[in-house]
Design a protein around this motif. Sequence first.
Motif, PDB file in Angstrom:
ATOM      1  N   ARG A  70     -10.429 -30.520  -0.285  1.00 46.49           N
ATOM      2  CA  ARG A  70     -10.562 -32.012   0.427  1.00 46.49           C
ATOM      3  C   ARG A  70     -11.794 -32.187   1.005  1.00 46.49           C
ATOM      4  N   ASP A  71     -12.439 -31.042   1.400  1.00 46.82           N
ATOM      5  CA  ASP A  71     -13.983 -31.283   1.800  1.00 46.82           C
ATOM      6  C   ASP A  71     -14.684 -30.089   1.681  1.00 46.82           C
ATOM      7  N   ILE A  72     -15.969 -30.011   1.996  1.00 44.46           N
ATOM      8  CA  ILE A  72     -16.841 -29.022   1.563  1.00 44.46           C
ATOM      9  C   ILE A  72     -16.597 -27.986   2.386  1.00 44.46           C
ATOM     10  N   ASP A  73     -16.111 -27.827   3.792  1.00 43.56           N
ATOM     11  CA  ASP A  73     -15.723 -26.660   4.455  1.00 43.56           C
ATOM     12  C   ASP A  73     -14.670 -25.789   3.812  1.00 43.56           C
ATOM     13  N   GLU A  74     -13.701 -26.581   3.314  1.00 40.34           N
ATOM     14  CA  GLU A  74     -12.616 -25.998   2.496  1.00 40.34           C
ATOM     15  C   GLU A  74     -13.026 -25.345   1.354  1.00 40.34           C
ATOM     16  N   TYR A  75     -13.736 -26.050   0.373  1.00 44.40           N
ATOM     17  CA  TYR A  75     -14.347 -25.492  -0.823  1.00 44.40           C
ATOM     18  C   TYR A  75     -15.334 -24.340  -0.306  1.00 44.40           C
ATOM     19  N   LEU A  76     -16.243 -24.189   0.389  1.00 46.86           N
ATOM     20  CA  LEU A  76     -16.993 -23.284   0.720  1.00 46.86           C
ATOM     21  C   LEU A  76     -16.100 -21.905   1.333  1.00 46.86           C
ATOM     22  N   GLY A  77     -15.239 -22.183   2.052  1.00 42.62           N
ATOM     23  CA  GLY A  77     -14.418 -21.126   2.591  1.00 42.62           C
ATOM     24  C   GLY A  77     -13.707 -20.258   1.600  1.00 42.62           C
ATOM     25  N   VAL A  78     -13.053 -21.060   0.848  1.00 44.96           N
ATOM     26  CA  VAL A  78     -12.316 -20.474  -0.176  1.00 44.96           C
ATOM     27  C   VAL A  78     -13.044 -19.693  -1.340  1.00 44.96           C
ATOM     28  N   THR A  79     -14.128 -20.486  -1.682  1.00 48.47           N
ATOM     29  CA  THR A  79     -14.940 -19.962  -3.024  1.00 48.47           C
ATOM     30  C   THR A  79     -15.704 -18.704  -2.468  1.00 48.47           C
ATOM     31  N   THR A  80     -16.328 -19.027  -1.354  1.00 50.09           N
ATOM     32  CA  THR A  80     -17.186 -17.536  -0.582  1.00 50.09           C
ATOM     33  C   THR A  80     -16.225 -16.468  -0.544  1.00 50.09           C
ATOM     34  N   GLY A  81     -15.100 -16.645   0.246  1.00 46.58           N
ATOM     35  CA  GLY A  81     -14.247 -15.655   0.250  1.00 46.58           C
ATOM     36  C   GLY A  81     -13.615 -15.075  -1.069  1.00 46.58           C
ATOM     37  N   PHE A  82     -13.628 -15.901  -1.919  1.00 48.47           N
ATOM     38  CA  PHE A  82     -13.383 -15.467  -3.604  1.00 48.47           C
ATOM     39  C   PHE A  82     -14.132 -14.267  -3.888  1.00 48.47           C
ATOM     40  N   LEU A 119     -19.372 -14.311 -11.551  1.00 48.02           N
ATOM     41  CA  LEU A 119     -20.084 -15.500 -12.326  1.00 48.02           C
ATOM     42  C   LEU A 119     -19.431 -16.537 -11.518  1.00 48.02           C
ATOM     43  N   VAL A 120     -20.461 -17.492 -10.837  1.00 52.37           N
ATOM     44  CA  VAL A 120     -20.155 -18.931 -10.302  1.00 52.37           C
ATOM     45  C   VAL A 120     -20.710 -19.962 -11.188  1.00 52.37           C
ATOM     46  N   ALA A 121     -19.921 -20.715 -12.063  1.00 55.64           N
ATOM     47  CA  ALA A 121     -20.198 -21.543 -12.876  1.00 55.64           C
ATOM     48  C   ALA A 121     -19.679 -22.999 -12.399  1.00 55.64           C
ATOM     49  N   VAL A 122     -20.299 -23.768 -11.643  1.00 52.61           N
ATOM     50  CA  VAL A 122     -20.039 -25.207 -10.969  1.00 52.61           C
ATOM     51  C   VAL A 122     -21.019 -26.140 -11.248  1.00 52.61           C
ATOM     52  N   PRO A 123     -20.668 -27.401 -11.284  1.00 53.42           N
ATOM     53  CA  PRO A 123     -21.837 -28.336 -11.178  1.00 53.42           C
ATOM     54  C   PRO A 123     -22.893 -28.295 -10.137  1.00 53.42           C
ATOM     55  N   GLY A 124     -24.096 -28.809 -10.451  1.00 55.44           N
ATOM     56  CA  GLY A 124     -25.276 -28.661  -9.911  1.00 55.44           C
ATOM     57  C   GLY A 124     -25.365 -28.860  -8.305  1.00 55.44           C
ATOM     58  N   GLU A 125     -24.745 -29.722  -7.758  1.00 53.23           N
ATOM     59  CA  GLU A 125     -24.612 -30.314  -6.439  1.00 53.23           C
ATOM     60  C   GLU A 125     -23.800 -29.032  -5.693  1.00 53.23           C
ATOM     61  N   ARG A 126     -22.697 -28.569  -6.255  1.00 53.83           N
ATOM     62  CA  ARG A 126     -22.153 -27.368  -5.691  1.00 53.83           C
ATOM     63  C   ARG A 126     -22.665 -26.206  -5.701  1.00 53.83           C
ATOM     64  N   LEU A 127     -23.120 -26.038  -6.833  1.00 48.68           N
ATOM     65  CA  LEU A 127     -24.096 -24.842  -7.310  1.00 48.68           C
ATOM     66  C   LEU A 127     -24.824 -24.602  -6.155  1.00 48.68           C
ATOM     67  N   ALA A 128     -25.831 -25.495  -5.621  1.00 50.30           N
ATOM     68  CA  ALA A 128     -26.642 -25.272  -4.515  1.00 50.30           C
ATOM     69  C   ALA A 128     -26.073 -24.823  -3.465  1.00 50.30           C
ATOM     70  N   LEU A 129     -24.989 -25.535  -3.129  1.00 53.53           N
ATOM     71  CA  LEU A 129     -23.978 -25.288  -1.739  1.00 53.53           C
ATOM     72  C   LEU A 129     -23.683 -23.870  -2.043  1.00 53.53           C
ATOM     73  N   LEU A 130     -23.285 -23.429  -2.969  1.00 54.14           N
ATOM     74  CA  LEU A 130     -22.878 -22.109  -3.155  1.00 54.14           C
ATOM     75  C   LEU A 130     -23.798 -20.824  -3.088  1.00 54.14           C
ATOM     76  N   ARG A 131     -24.937 -21.210  -3.547  1.00 54.93           N
ATOM     77  CA  ARG A 131     -26.311 -20.600  -3.713  1.00 54.93           C
ATOM     78  C   ARG A 131     -26.439 -20.303  -2.063  1.00 54.93           C
ATOM     79  N   ALA A 132     -26.634 -21.424  -1.518  1.00 54.35           N
ATOM     80  CA  ALA A 132     -27.128 -21.379   0.136  1.00 54.35           C
ATOM     81  C   ALA A 132     -26.138 -20.477   0.858  1.00 54.35           C
ATOM     82  N   ALA A 133     -24.800 -20.644   0.706  1.00 53.74           N
ATOM     83  CA  ALA A 133     -23.769 -19.741   1.468  1.00 53.74           C
ATOM     84  C   ALA A 133     -23.688 -18.321   0.978  1.00 53.74           C
ATOM     85  N   LEU A 134     -24.307 -18.122  -0.192  1.00 51.81           N
ATOM     86  CA  LEU A 134     -24.229 -16.628  -0.584  1.00 51.81           C
ATOM     87  C   LEU A 134     -25.460 -16.068  -0.615  1.00 51.81           C
TER      88      LEU A 134
END
Length: 318
Positions: A24-36, A48-63
């Motif tokens: 429901r928010d970006i913090d929850e998204y990043l918490g679960v996906t980066t933990g995974f 492999l991380v295959a997510v749409p562009g905006e989310r992809l940029a967030l995950l790249r930065a967090a990882l």
Amino acid sequence: MSTSMVAGPGGGPAGFEHPGLLYRDIDEYLGVTTGFVRSALTAGDAVLVAVPGERLALLRAALTDVADRVTFADMAVAGRNPGRIIPGVLLAFAAAQAGRRVSIIGEPIWRGRSDLEYPACAAHEALINAVFADRDAAILCPYDAASLDDEVLGDAWRNHPTMIENEVRRPSDRYADPLATAARFNRALPPVPPDAPRLAYDGVDDLPGVRRFVVRHAGAAGLAPDRVDDLVLAVNELTANTIEHTDGGGTVSLWTEHGMAVCQVDDRGHLADPLAGRVPPPARAEGGRGLVLANQLCDLFRMHTGRAGTSIRLHMWP
């Protein structure tokens, strides 16, 4: 956040896992996906991380610290057509890993996917369960519960054996047989416009005329020459399948709709295999690649099949 409740898919036990994540928010998204991702890397999985562009940029930065050990793909590009995600993204990545367990984040449904695309997206999510049932893999599928509608979220519960909601992972009480679930999206296509150009064909000698028909009308619809070539190849594969596998020939129609070129191939055949076009045939197999190729070449592939015949609709954006 207690990642022990939600990071299980990455580096989990051997076998296939396919959890859905309602965030429901970006913090929850990043918490679960980066933990995974971190859990999977610790276990030695290929990730492999295959997510749409905006989310992809967030995950790249967090990882950033582990980015060199992760493969990233923009799902809005690689999975523009939902029908090519299983063969072109998921299976292709797994095949390249030389027997390693794979852990994948795949986000095929996001706000902005159209009603036109959605049935193909939902069928894709159901069919993952059948395609990967005997594989050593984990595929985590995030859903933006704050912006997606109730129908989409309900389908997420039906398409995933386990769900992660409010940071808690639990079995889905709505999960159903994946092939039966996918069949719910084998829906009749909207009618072909009555003024759309059409061409009938019934033999190999008609295929050159089919190709000329597509070139003429796809060019008039505004497709660039390379896109015209892609559509010609896709339609040639479909019409050749008609001639080889059905009786009575078929028809090709081509028109423009909402700025897209749309081409439909109709014949009297029945595609009984729900995985047709989603799983490439073995390397030594003769034939069986036409539907996979059409999925790879087009921006959207919609199909309705039944005892009365099959309609395949290809969409191409300029």
